[in-house]
Design a protein around this motif. Structure first.
Motif, short mmCIF file in Angstrom:
data_model
loop_
_atom_site.label_atom_id
_atom_site.label_comp_id
_atom_site.label_asym_id
_atom_site.label_seq_id
_atom_site.Cartn_x
_atom_site.Cartn_y
_atom_site.Cartn_z
N VAL A 87 -0.63 -7.78 61.97
CA VAL A 87 0.22 -6.89 62.19
C VAL A 87 1.82 -7.37 62.08
O VAL A 87 2.38 -8.85 62.30
N MET A 88 2.83 -7.19 61.32
CA MET A 88 3.97 -7.63 60.67
C MET A 88 5.37 -7.59 60.99
O MET A 88 4.85 -6.26 62.51
N PRO A 89 6.29 -8.11 61.29
CA PRO A 89 7.57 -7.91 62.28
C PRO A 89 7.84 -6.26 61.91
O PRO A 89 7.99 -5.88 60.69
N HIS A 90 8.17 -5.85 63.01
CA HIS A 90 8.24 -3.87 62.14
C HIS A 90 9.38 -4.18 63.56
O HIS A 90 9.60 -4.45 64.51
N ALA A 91 10.54 -3.13 63.07
CA ALA A 91 11.41 -2.02 64.10
C ALA A 91 10.33 -1.75 65.38
O ALA A 91 9.18 -1.14 64.73
N ARG A 92 11.12 -1.12 66.20
CA ARG A 92 10.41 -0.72 67.78
C ARG A 92 10.41 1.32 67.09
O ARG A 92 8.61 0.97 67.13
N HIS A 93 11.06 1.16 66.62
CA HIS A 93 10.55 2.60 66.12
C HIS A 93 9.27 2.71 65.23
O HIS A 93 8.77 4.19 64.69
N ASP A 94 9.31 2.03 64.53
CA ASP A 94 8.14 1.89 63.57
C ASP A 94 6.56 1.84 63.71
O ASP A 94 5.61 0.87 63.13
N CYS A 95 6.42 1.23 65.12
CA CYS A 95 5.69 0.28 65.89
C CYS A 95 3.82 1.36 65.94
O CYS A 95 4.57 2.44 66.14
N SER A 96 3.09 1.11 65.22
CA SER A 96 2.08 1.49 65.22
C SER A 96 1.24 1.20 66.60
O SER A 96 0.09 2.47 66.97
N THR A 97 1.26 0.79 67.42
CA THR A 97 0.32 0.08 68.39
C THR A 97 1.05 1.59 69.66
O THR A 97 0.56 2.20 70.49
N HIS A 98 2.22 1.99 69.90
CA HIS A 98 3.05 2.46 71.25
C HIS A 98 3.93 3.45 70.66
O HIS A 98 4.53 3.04 69.59
N PRO A 99 3.78 4.91 71.04
CA PRO A 99 4.41 5.50 70.11
C PRO A 99 5.93 5.77 70.51
O PRO A 99 6.16 5.04 71.27
N PHE A 100 6.56 6.42 69.65
CA PHE A 100 8.27 6.06 69.71
C PHE A 100 8.95 7.92 69.93
O PHE A 100 8.42 8.30 69.17
N GLU A 101 9.76 7.53 70.52
CA GLU A 101 10.05 9.30 70.86
C GLU A 101 11.56 9.37 71.08
O GLU A 101 12.32 8.12 70.81
N ARG A 102 11.71 10.14 69.41
CA ARG A 102 13.57 10.64 69.05
C ARG A 102 14.13 11.36 69.46
O ARG A 102 14.08 11.97 69.57
N SER A 103 15.45 10.38 69.55
CA SER A 103 17.09 11.24 70.08
C SER A 103 17.98 10.42 69.27
O SER A 103 18.26 9.69 68.51
N GLU A 104 19.65 11.87 69.67
CA GLU A 104 20.15 11.38 68.90
C GLU A 104 21.34 10.12 69.33
O GLU A 104 21.13 9.25 68.50
N SER A 105 20.84 10.29 70.79
CA SER A 105 22.01 8.95 71.56
C SER A 105 21.83 8.67 72.97
O SER A 105 22.36 8.72 73.50
N ASP A 106 20.97 8.54 72.97
CA ASP A 106 20.21 8.59 74.14
C ASP A 106 20.13 6.92 74.24
O ASP A 106 19.82 6.63 74.52
N THR A 107 21.62 6.74 75.76
CA THR A 107 21.73 5.47 76.01
C THR A 107 21.27 5.08 77.24
O THR A 107 21.26 4.28 77.99
N CYS A 108 21.14 6.51 78.50
CA CYS A 108 20.64 6.46 79.84
C CYS A 108 19.55 5.76 80.14
O CYS A 108 20.02 4.76 81.58
#
Length: 559
Positions: A87-108
């Motif tokens: 596993v090489m260094p990667h951004a969190r949204h590209d992680c294959s281990t943990h799923p990622f949920e996208r939104s436009e600008s949610d910071t709460c």
């Protein structure tokens, strides 16, 4: 021949139907192949028999693995070996281990399982390990929700990585060492300016003579009732802010062009509500002309300045950086001599080559640095400016630039004829020293090596053109003397005229004249000149029209 069933669960299939009916991996039945004699070629048989029993065979674990890893049946692509990848260094949204949920600008708060990370997850904003990000799950920030498909998070990342340079709309790949250095200096200046300007807004209490401030904590003006009751005067001094800005602008001049441009543009934005930005815009105009910025960087600098909200009294400065690039058609046609007036007709309207004075001065400086004297002459004759007096001073040097090209006759004429009908000629404003320099140029065909019209310093030959003939030189010199009262009434101008005519047309390396060596004239000639001079003076005293006697210029009077 149709398929038939035999005892033992065997199935008889024609050869031509073999491919279509090949059993799957899950089928374990025996197969009997019966050849069709009509379809067989001569000399070919299936082991001499028309019936073939095919018994199922057990597959090895390796073969089963290969069959399971068949990727492309048509291209016969098979994976023969597989190993678990690192596993090489990667951004969190590209992680294959943990799923990622996208939104436009949610910071709460973290969305879904966005806060979960592996050992190689990096923060998209901070560009460091997610475990080291202090704002990973911070309320109202939540870097764990950042991804590269959102314009909001992209802007946050650019600002975090580029700092103040993000306000210039620069891409991260466009940032080099010079731009980052200018951004660091600008950020430091903004912090210092904020402190100095807030101090200026608070003001300073000035106690009346013989009185001291009554409040012990020395509160700011307006916060102490006791001091307010005594009517202490509050003085607002802008000098500290002015000194800080002046030091910063002077520092910008010492930096590289890119860093200086960032510093000046940032200072212009900060000072837009303080003072008139004329000083900064003047320096920026010069930089856009003198410095070879990349086209993209040039355009972004201009866009940034136009985005500054200027006060109403500074509205005229909003377009002050709309400087024509060197490759603009209006400018190139003038420099090449294709348009001598600077006037063009565009979409049925007349347009002129009009530029601000700092731009004109910078262009002249740039062209002189490259020794393009013809282009300087063409530009100064065609350009228009709002400061006519300063532009006239620049145009007064056109004759000198013509001399640098070796065109001495045009230079002599341009001294006596104005550039346009509204201005007087340059001869009206030349000094006695400049008059002497011009005569020396016309006499010898040499010019000062620099770009200044001055007598001191080395002189060089101007091109391959010959100097003016004596008759033309005398005629033009007399016209100059009679065109200016200051020259006509100055005895040094007449003595310089006589001295230059009596000198050789060759100069020393240091620019000194070489006087002609003439023998002593005959005694009779001297007596005739002396007598004619006495009569000439007597006629001048009497106020009558006088003329030199012809005998003085007769053949016998010449040595």
């Amino acid at each position: 021949m149709d398929s038939q069933c035999y005892p033992g669960g065997c199935q008889v299939v024609p050869v031509w139907k073999l491919v279509a009916m090949w059993p799957s991996e899950k089928e374990e039945e025996s197969i009997i192949l019966i050849s069709d004699d009509d379809d067989d070629d001569e000399g070919e048989s299936t082991q001499g028999s028309s019936v073939l029993f095919v018994e199922p065979q057990e597959k090895s674990p390796l073969e089963e693995k290969k069959s399971e890893e068949l990727v492309d049946e048509e291209g016969d692509l098979v994976v023969t070996y597989c190993k678990q990848a690192n596993v090489m260094p990667h951004a969190r949204h590209d992680c294959s281990t943990h799923p990622f949920e996208r939104s436009e600008s949610d910071t709460c708060f973290p969305l879904g399982k966005n806060a979960d990370i592996c050992d190689q997850c990096y923060c998209y904003i901070c560009d460091k390990l997610a475990a080291e990000c202090q704002l990973w799950t911070a309320p109202s920030l939540c870097h764990c929700n950042a991804h590269n498909k959102s314009n909001f998070w992209k802007a946050q990342r650019n600002f975090a990585l580029a700092g103040i340079l993000a306000t210039f709309n620069l891409e991260l790949l466009e940032l080099d060492t010079e731009l980052r250095h200018g951004g660091d200096l600008l950020e430091k200046f903004i912090r210092e300016l904020s402190v100095a300007y807030n101090t200026y807004l608070r003001g300073e209490r000035m106690c009346p003579p013989g009185h001291e401030c009554c409040c012990k904590p020395k509160l700011p003006p307006g916060q102490c009732n006791v001091c307010s009751s005594q009517n202490f005067e509050v003085v607002y001094k802008y000098s500290d802010v002015f000194e800080l800005v002046t030091r910063f602008l002077n520092q910008a001049e010492q930096e590289s062009p890119k860093a200086a441009a960032v510093m000046l543009l940032g200072a212009a934005k900060q000072l837009a509500l303080h003072k008139d930005p004329a000083l900064i815009t003047t320096r920026l105009q010069r930089m856009l002309v003198l410095c070879d910025f990349p086209k993209i960087l040039y355009e972004k600098f201009v866009e940034f300045f136009q985005s500054i909200s200027l006060p109403c009294h500074c509205y005229a400065f909003s377009n002050s950086l709309n400087v024509l690039p060197w490759d603009h058609t209006s400018l190139t046609t003038v420099l090449k001599g294709q348009n001598i007036t600077g006037q063009r007709r565009q979409k049925g309207r007349k347009t002129y080559l009009w530029e601000a004075l700092p731009v004109v001065e910078a262009r002249v400086e740039k062209l002189l640095e490259k020794k393009k004297y013809k282009e300087v002459v063409r530009y100064l004759r065609a350009v228009k400016c709002n400061e006519n007096q300063r532009l006239r001073d620049l145009r007064d040097l056109i004759p000198f630039y013509l001399c640098k090209t070796g065109n001495f006759l045009d230079a002599a004429h341009s001294l006596l004829f104005p550039v346009n009908s509204l201005a007087c000629c340059s001869a009206c404003r030349i000094t006695p020293c400049q008059f002497k320099v011009y005569l020396r140029i016309f006499r010898t065909g040499c010019v000062p090596s620099g770009n200044d019209l001055q007598e001191a310093g080395p002189w060089v030959t101007a091109g391959k053109c010959s100097p003016l003939r004596n008759t033309v030189l005398i005629k033009q010199a007399l016209k100059l003397l009679y065109s200016s009262k200051a020259l006509y009434r100055n005895a040094k101008c007449w003595s310089s005229f006589i001295m230059i005519l009596g000198s050789s047309d060759l100069l020393e390396k240091r620019g000194h004249l070489l006087p002609l060596a003439l023998g002593e004239p005959p005694l009779g000639f001297q007596e005739n000149v002396l007598a004619a001079s006495g009569n000439f003076l007597e006629d001048l005293k009497s106020g009558v029209n006088v003329s030199l006697p012809s005998a003085v210029f007769s053949g016998q009077a010449l040595p």
